[in-house]
Design a protein around this motif. Structure first.
Motif, mmCIF file in Angstrom:
data_model
loop_
_atom_site.group_PDB
_atom_site.id
_atom_site.type_symbol
_atom_site.label_atom_id
_atom_site.label_comp_id
_atom_site.label_asym_id
_atom_site.label_seq_id
_atom_site.Cartn_x
_atom_site.Cartn_y
_atom_site.Cartn_z
ATOM 1 N N PRO A 277 3.258 1.933 13.260
ATOM 2 C CA PRO A 277 2.519 0.689 13.463
ATOM 3 C C PRO A 277 2.415 0.355 14.954
ATOM 4 N N PRO A 278 1.228 -0.028 15.404
ATOM 5 C CA PRO A 278 1.084 -0.388 16.822
ATOM 6 C C PRO A 278 1.763 -1.726 17.106
ATOM 7 N N PRO A 279 2.223 -1.952 18.329
ATOM 8 C CA PRO A 279 2.818 -3.259 18.683
ATOM 9 C C PRO A 279 1.773 -4.358 18.520
ATOM 10 N N ARG A 280 2.222 -5.479 17.932
ATOM 11 C CA ARG A 280 1.308 -6.580 17.692
ATOM 12 C C ARG A 280 1.928 -7.879 18.201
ATOM 13 N N PRO A 281 1.097 -8.778 18.731
ATOM 14 C CA PRO A 281 1.615 -10.046 19.230
ATOM 15 C C PRO A 281 2.301 -10.840 18.123
ATOM 16 N N GLY A 282 3.518 -11.261 18.388
ATOM 17 C CA GLY A 282 4.245 -12.119 17.453
ATOM 18 C C GLY A 282 4.881 -11.407 16.278
ATOM 19 N N LEU A 283 4.795 -10.085 16.207
ATOM 20 C CA LEU A 283 5.352 -9.354 15.067
ATOM 21 C C LEU A 283 6.087 -8.096 15.534
ATOM 22 N N ALA A 284 7.189 -7.809 14.871
ATOM 23 C CA ALA A 284 7.835 -6.502 14.966
ATOM 24 C C ALA A 284 7.665 -5.847 13.594
ATOM 25 N N VAL A 285 6.983 -4.704 13.563
ATOM 26 C CA VAL A 285 6.595 -4.100 12.281
ATOM 27 C C VAL A 285 7.224 -2.713 12.156
ATOM 28 N N ALA A 286 7.741 -2.422 10.972
ATOM 29 C CA ALA A 286 8.253 -1.086 10.654
ATOM 30 C C ALA A 286 7.611 -0.636 9.346
ATOM 31 N N SER A 287 7.426 0.671 9.207
ATOM 32 C CA SER A 287 6.782 1.202 8.001
ATOM 33 C C SER A 287 7.458 2.495 7.572
ATOM 34 N N ARG A 288 7.306 2.810 6.282
ATOM 35 C CA ARG A 288 7.818 4.063 5.756
ATOM 36 C C ARG A 288 6.880 4.543 4.646
ATOM 37 N N TYR A 289 6.746 5.874 4.551
ATOM 38 C CA TYR A 289 6.083 6.482 3.401
ATOM 39 C C TYR A 289 6.990 7.579 2.869
ATOM 40 N N ARG A 290 7.246 7.555 1.574
ATOM 41 C CA ARG A 290 8.056 8.588 0.939
ATOM 42 C C ARG A 290 7.259 9.187 -0.222
ATOM 43 N N PRO A 291 6.998 10.503 -0.188
ATOM 44 C CA PRO A 291 6.222 11.128 -1.270
ATOM 45 C C PRO A 291 7.055 11.312 -2.524
ATOM 46 N N ALA A 292 6.359 11.511 -3.633
ATOM 47 C CA ALA A 292 7.038 11.846 -4.889
ATOM 48 C C ALA A 292 7.616 13.248 -4.786
ATOM 49 N N ARG A 293 8.461 13.591 -5.766
ATOM 50 C CA ARG A 293 9.159 14.875 -5.740
ATOM 51 C C ARG A 293 8.206 16.047 -5.846
ATOM 52 N N ALA A 294 7.213 15.956 -6.740
ATOM 53 C CA ALA A 294 6.316 17.085 -6.998
ATOM 54 C C ALA A 294 4.917 16.773 -6.497
ATOM 55 N N ALA A 295 4.177 17.836 -6.185
ATOM 56 C CA ALA A 295 2.821 17.654 -5.665
ATOM 57 C C ALA A 295 1.936 16.920 -6.660
ATOM 58 N N VAL A 296 2.087 17.251 -7.949
ATOM 59 C CA VAL A 296 1.218 16.636 -8.951
ATOM 60 C C VAL A 296 1.527 15.155 -9.112
ATOM 61 N N GLU A 297 2.647 14.679 -8.539
ATOM 62 C CA GLU A 297 3.009 13.273 -8.668
ATOM 63 C C GLU A 297 2.706 12.477 -7.399
ATOM 64 N N ILE A 298 2.362 13.160 -6.306
ATOM 65 C CA ILE A 298 2.035 12.458 -5.075
ATOM 66 C C ILE A 298 0.730 11.703 -5.284
ATOM 67 N N GLY A 299 0.755 10.428 -5.047
ATOM 68 C CA GLY A 299 -0.405 9.603 -5.342
ATOM 69 C C GLY A 299 -1.134 9.128 -4.103
ATOM 70 N N GLY A 300 -1.704 7.922 -4.222
ATOM 71 C CA GLY A 300 -2.531 7.386 -3.146
ATOM 72 C C GLY A 300 -1.950 6.132 -2.524
ATOM 73 N N ASP A 301 -0.635 6.070 -2.346
ATOM 74 C CA ASP A 301 -0.016 4.908 -1.693
ATOM 75 C C ASP A 301 -0.366 4.908 -0.209
ATOM 76 N N TRP A 302 -0.648 3.723 0.312
ATOM 77 C CA TRP A 302 -0.924 3.645 1.750
ATOM 78 C C TRP A 302 -0.512 2.289 2.308
ATOM 79 N N TYR A 303 -0.387 2.269 3.635
ATOM 80 C CA TYR A 303 -0.132 1.025 4.351
ATOM 81 C C TYR A 303 -0.973 1.068 5.629
ATOM 82 N N ASP A 304 -1.184 -0.084 6.210
ATOM 83 C CA ASP A 304 -1.932 -0.122 7.465
ATOM 84 C C ASP A 304 -1.588 -1.394 8.210
ATOM 85 N N VAL A 305 -1.673 -1.314 9.537
ATOM 86 C CA VAL A 305 -1.493 -2.454 10.436
ATOM 87 C C VAL A 305 -2.719 -2.471 11.336
ATOM 88 N N ILE A 306 -3.530 -3.532 11.235
ATOM 89 C CA ILE A 306 -4.844 -3.555 11.875
ATOM 90 C C ILE A 306 -4.908 -4.702 12.872
#
Length: 525
Positions: A279-308
């Motif tokens: 996440p880019p530095p933003r005025p007035g906020l300290a932001v942290a993010s994480r993405y953890r995939p599922a165990r198997a490829a067929v279970e990896i989905g479309g989870d996402w996050y964004d800081v704009i």
């Protein structure tokens, strides 16, 4: 009752009885003892079952007259004479007259015995030919099925030492069959995970089979490369329930495993290319993010996050989850993330952003459903405008240590087409932490969702913890290595800021407004 000297009994010289239900019982072997004139001297219970005559009816009578048809009597007397005179045993099949008048084909083995007085007797051991042929057929069929089966089969005793393996198991393990026998499973396959032996002990103890356990490891024949097997376990018992050991049946799924791993790498590469590196530095906020995939490829989905980054130092925080899995879900996620960033630049109200995303989702090439939470924080006013599309509630940890799930309108998922979205304003103070996440963080198949959300709140117990540390604590505690869903997590902490001209900061919360660990309503405007 049969008796056998026990090889495992430490009391040498004593006899240990074996339980009924063995092969002799299955064959129903009858014993008949004749004196040197051919009279019946001993008559076993199995003989009564086989021939139909009780001991009282048989003892003392000439066996030939009792059991043989007239036309076969001369042949029987000749055989009897050969055995008694020459001492040679005789084995063969002979038609016997049953008490009910019918004829049975019986397999005989006759031999001469001598007692301590020098008198001779003839011992006849007999079994029904049909039963013997059936057992022979079953044994031959079993042996052929085991030897020719493409499924690896292993039989281990109660100490988990190999008794036998079939050729398929021999090939899979890369160890000759003779080198299996008598050795513990960990000696033969030292590269296997310890859970393999633990599963067999569980099956031995409970008798409950374990089916299709996915096992990954290396074999002595190919120690440099990872192999995979789908293995089932069941307890081996005698007909009377005595536990003999455990049987393993293994299917080599290495090629499929490697294909899945390659697909997993492809999906992960696509997924990570579409997510922000940090996440880019933003005025007035300290932001942290994480993405953890599922165990198997067929279970990896479309989870996402964004800081704009938005105009006027405002920041949009987004977390979403496309239903489905694999490359398709990841690609759809990329389309929705791009659309969200484009709409965010128009400085629209969060509810309006979700209405546009709903229409865009409906227009995608394939049917898509997604959940999303969209929040816009303004550091000049300390207010956060939020809207949800079928998403789980955001969590808020206040600077005073109280925490809550934000009571916002849930809305319908994107792609449903109802456009049923509303936005609320939440007042945030310096030190507050806003936690946005996807369902893979909290949902458990064996727990109701309310209990899962309570677990989340209970972990938000330290307002001094940094957003990065909060992410780590949540993932370490709530996430398990074998979980079957992705996780996207975004934690934003409000920093002290100086309000701009004309901005009005909301009042500080009352001391009794939020109970620690409760789900009180947030301060909304």
């Amino acid at each position: 009752m049969c008796a056998a000297r026990s090889r495992t009994d430490p009391r040498a010289g004593e006899l240990a009885p074996t339980a009924s239900g063995g092969l002799l019982d299955l064959l129903g072997v009858a014993a008949v003892l004749l004196d040197d004139e051919g009279r019946i001297d001993l008559w076993s219970p199995q003989a009564e079952s086989l021939f139909g005559y009780s001991a009282e009816e048989a003892l003392g009578r000439f066996a030939g007259r009792l059991l043989v048809h007239e036309e076969d009597l001369e042949s029987v007397l000749d055989i009897f004479a050969q055995v008694m005179e020459g001492g040679d045993s005789w084995a063969g099949v002979f038609p016997v007259r049953h008490k009910d008048g019918g004829t049975r084909l019986v397999e005989f083995r006759n031999m001469r015995l001598m007692d301590d007085q020098g008198d001779y007797y003839a011992l006849g051991l007999a079994a029904d030919q049909t039963t013997i042929r059936r057992v022979e057929r079953d044994l031959a069929l079993s042996a052929r099925l085991v030897s020719q089966s493409p499924i690896g089969l292993g039989v281990l005793d109660t100490d988990l030492r190999y008794i036998s393996v079939n050729p398929a198991e021999e090939r899979m393990n890369g160890v000759p069959a003779a080198e299996h026998v008598g050795r513990h499973v960990q000696e033969v396959l030292p590269f296997l995970d310890a859970s393999f032996a633990a599963t067999m002990r569980q099956v031995l103890t409970t008798g409950t089979p374990v089916l299709d356990q996915y096992t990954v490891g290396r074999t002595p024949a190919d120690p440099e490369n990872e192999h995979a097997w789908s293995i089932s376990f069941h307890r081996l018992e005698t007909p009377n329930g005595k536990v003999l050991g455990v049987v393993t049946s293994s299917v080599d799924v290495t090629e499929r495993h490697r294909a899945v791993q390659e697909q997993r790498r492809t999906v992960l590469a696509l997924q990570r290319s579409l997510l922000p590196v940090s996440p880019p530095p933003r005025p007035g906020l300290a932001v942290a993010s994480r993405y953890r995939p599922a165990r198997a490829a067929v279970e990896i989905g479309g989870d996402w996050y964004d800081v704009i980054a938005l105009g006027g130092d405002k920041t949009a925080l987004v977390v979403g989850d496309v239903m489905g899995s694999g490359v398709s879900a990841a690609a759809t996620m990329g389309q929705l993330r791009t659309a969200t960033r484009t709409l965010a630049c128009l400085d629209l109200d969060p509810a309006e952003v979700l209405r546009h995303l709903d229409r865009i989702t409906q227009d995608l090439a394939q049917e898509t459903i997604a959940t999303c939470v969209y929040a816009v924080y303004d550091p000049r006013t300390g207010r956060c405008r939020m809207s949800q599309a079928g998403h789980l509630p955001a969590a808020l940890l206040h600077a005073d240590g109280t925490r809550e799930l934000l009571d916002l309108p849930t809305g319908t998922p994107l792609g449903v087409g109802k456009g049923d979205f509303d936005a609320r304003t939440v007042a945030l103070d310096p030190g507050d932490q806003l936690v946005l996440y996807t369902d893979g963080l909290v949902e458990r198949r064996d727990q109701p969702i309310d209990a899962c959300l309570d677990n989340l709140l209970s972990l938000l117990d330290d307002p001094e913890r940094s957003p990065d540390d909060t992410c780590d604590v949540l993932l370490r505690t709530l996430r398990h290595p074998g979980d079957h869903d992705d996780v996207a997590l975004l934690v934003a902490r409000v920093l002290p800021s100086v309000p701009g001209p004309g901005a009005v900061r909301p009042p500080a919360p009352g001391s009794g407004e939020h109970g620690a660990g409760g789900r009180g309503r947030s301060r909304e405007r």
